[in-house]
Design a protein around this motif. Structure first.
Motif, PDB file in Angstrom:
ATOM      1  N   GLY A 274       0.928  -0.982   0.436  1.00  0.00           N
ATOM      2  CA  GLY A 274      -0.326  -0.098   0.178  1.00  0.00           C
ATOM      3  C   GLY A 274       0.529   1.360   0.033  1.00  0.00           C
ATOM      4  O   GLY A 274       2.133   1.257   0.777  1.00  0.00           O
ATOM      5  N   SER A 275       0.440   2.428  -0.426  1.00  0.00           N
ATOM      6  CA  SER A 275       1.559   3.205  -0.370  1.00  0.00           C
ATOM      7  C   SER A 275       1.529   4.214   1.064  1.00  0.00           C
ATOM      8  O   SER A 275       2.832   4.592   1.043  1.00  0.00           O
ATOM      9  N   TRP A 276       0.609   3.829   1.984  1.00  0.00           N
ATOM     10  CA  TRP A 276       0.479   4.647   2.974  1.00  0.00           C
ATOM     11  C   TRP A 276       1.338   3.304   4.095  1.00  0.00           C
ATOM     12  O   TRP A 276       2.032   3.835   5.148  1.00  0.00           O
TER      13      TRP A 276
ATOM     14  N   ASN B 197      -2.272  -4.382  -4.347  1.00  0.00           N
ATOM     15  CA  ASN B 197      -1.999  -2.569  -4.052  1.00  0.00           C
ATOM     16  C   ASN B 197      -3.860  -3.043  -3.949  1.00  0.00           C
ATOM     17  O   ASN B 197      -4.235  -3.316  -3.326  1.00  0.00           O
TER      18      ASN B 197
ATOM     19  N   ARG C 185      -5.995  -1.234   0.122  1.00  0.00           N
ATOM     20  CA  ARG C 185      -6.243  -0.148   1.220  1.00  0.00           C
ATOM     21  C   ARG C 185      -5.635   0.959   1.216  1.00  0.00           C
ATOM     22  O   ARG C 185      -5.914   2.327   1.259  1.00  0.00           O
ATOM     23  N   ASP C 186      -6.079   1.458  -0.108  1.00  0.00           N
ATOM     24  CA  ASP C 186      -5.854   2.452  -0.421  1.00  0.00           C
ATOM     25  C   ASP C 186      -7.129   2.948  -1.697  1.00  0.00           C
ATOM     26  O   ASP C 186      -7.317   2.602  -2.818  1.00  0.00           O
TER      27      ASP C 186
ATOM     28  N   GLU D  88      -8.234   6.182  -2.797  1.00  0.00           N
ATOM     29  CA  GLU D  88      -7.732   6.666  -3.695  1.00  0.00           C
ATOM     30  C   GLU D  88      -6.796   5.989  -4.240  1.00  0.00           C
ATOM     31  O   GLU D  88      -5.669   5.695  -4.627  1.00  0.00           O
TER      32      GLU D  88
ATOM     33  N   ASN E  21      -2.866   8.013  -5.235  1.00  0.00           N
ATOM     34  CA  ASN E  21      -2.108   7.593  -4.044  1.00  0.00           C
ATOM     35  C   ASN E  21      -1.519   6.315  -4.925  1.00  0.00           C
ATOM     36  O   ASN E  21      -0.209   6.454  -5.075  1.00  0.00           O
ATOM     37  N   ALA E  22      -1.549   5.704  -4.927  1.00  0.00           N
ATOM     38  CA  ALA E  22      -1.084   3.849  -5.538  1.00  0.00           C
ATOM     39  C   ALA E  22      -0.212   4.412  -6.852  1.00  0.00           C
ATOM     40  O   ALA E  22       0.990   3.973  -6.869  1.00  0.00           O
TER      41      ALA E  22
ATOM     42  N   TYR F 141      -5.360  -3.582  -8.683  1.00  0.00           N
ATOM     43  CA  TYR F 141      -6.018  -2.934  -7.344  1.00  0.00           C
ATOM     44  C   TYR F 141      -6.831  -3.724  -6.990  1.00  0.00           C
ATOM     45  O   TYR F 141      -8.041  -4.143  -6.978  1.00  0.00           O
TER      46      TYR F 141
ATOM     47  N   PRO G 275      -8.451  -2.619  -3.271  1.00  0.00           N
ATOM     48  CA  PRO G 275      -8.735  -0.965  -2.354  1.00  0.00           C
ATOM     49  C   PRO G 275      -9.411  -1.727  -0.856  1.00  0.00           C
ATOM     50  O   PRO G 275      -9.207  -1.738   0.414  1.00  0.00           O
TER      51      PRO G 275
END
Length: 205
Positions: free
Chosen positions: A92-94, A123, A125-126, A128, A131-132, A147, A149
């Motif tokens: 994830g990006s976070w 990926n 929990r992104d 948006e 952001n990924a 993807y 999320p």
């Protein structure tokens, strides 16, 4: 009446609980909750002193045929790559450890992509997608990522093989589409190769 303000224990306890919950949410990025006795259900044996588990040929379970669209909107499913050794990376990006390991994953992808190996990110929990996408652009990631999320595809994995709260997680799927190796937490080049090379060296079906 005294003007002294007495402590309000209920509010203090609520504040402490909120802080603890926040800390737990932040620590979930690099949790290793998928290790332990559940490993035996999918044939994984964890190497002592490491976060890498392996399943021997004959003791491996089928990987689920996860499917969806990539971050670029292209349909993809795991079975598209049957006959190749596939490296799945949940990210994830976070997630800080995901950012740290991205360069290493890309280097190993560049090294092995012409040797019958396919990388596929998952990926999660992104909420948006931008952001990924930005993450991949900043880190120079060139392999596709599905993807997911809401983590719907992650829930398809056999019990004990993948904890959807343990991010990042890297899984190696053999040429027959079976779960061969797993690492929980961020990885570096040497560890990634130690997971990949034995599976790649196995006889082709």
């Amino acid at each position: 009446m005294s003007g002294t303000t007495r402590p309000r224990p209920r509010l203090a306890a609520a504040a402490a609980a909120t802080a603890a919950a926040a800390a737990l949410a932040l620590s979930g990025c690099s949790s290793s909750g998928s290790s332990g006795s559940a490993d035996g259900q999918v044939g994984f044996v964890t190497a002592k002193g490491t976060n890498i588990s392996r399943a021997e040929v004959g003791h491996r379970q089928d990987a689920p045929d996860i499917a969806g669209n990539t971050l670029e909107g292209t349909p993809v499913k795991l079975s598209d790559y049957r006959g190749k050794v596939v490296v799945l990376n949940v990210w994830g990006s976070w997630c800080g450890p995901c950012r740290s390991e991205a360069d290493d994953l890309q280097r190993i992808w560049d090294k092995y992509k012409d040797q019958g190996v396919q990388f596929l990110g998952i990926n999660t929990r992104d909420q948006e997608i931008k952001n990924a996408v930005r993450f991949e652009q900043e880190k120079g990631v060139t392999y596709p990522s599905l993807y997911d999320p809401a983590g719907t595809e992650l829930l398809k994995f056999p019990k004990g093989s993948l904890n959807s709260q343990s991010i990042p997680t890297t899984i190696v799927v053999d040429r027959d589409g079976k779960l061969a190796a797993r690492a929980v937490g961020g990885q570096v080049d040497d560890a990634l190769e130690s997971m990949l090379q034995p599976v790649l060296a196995e006889p082709k079906p």
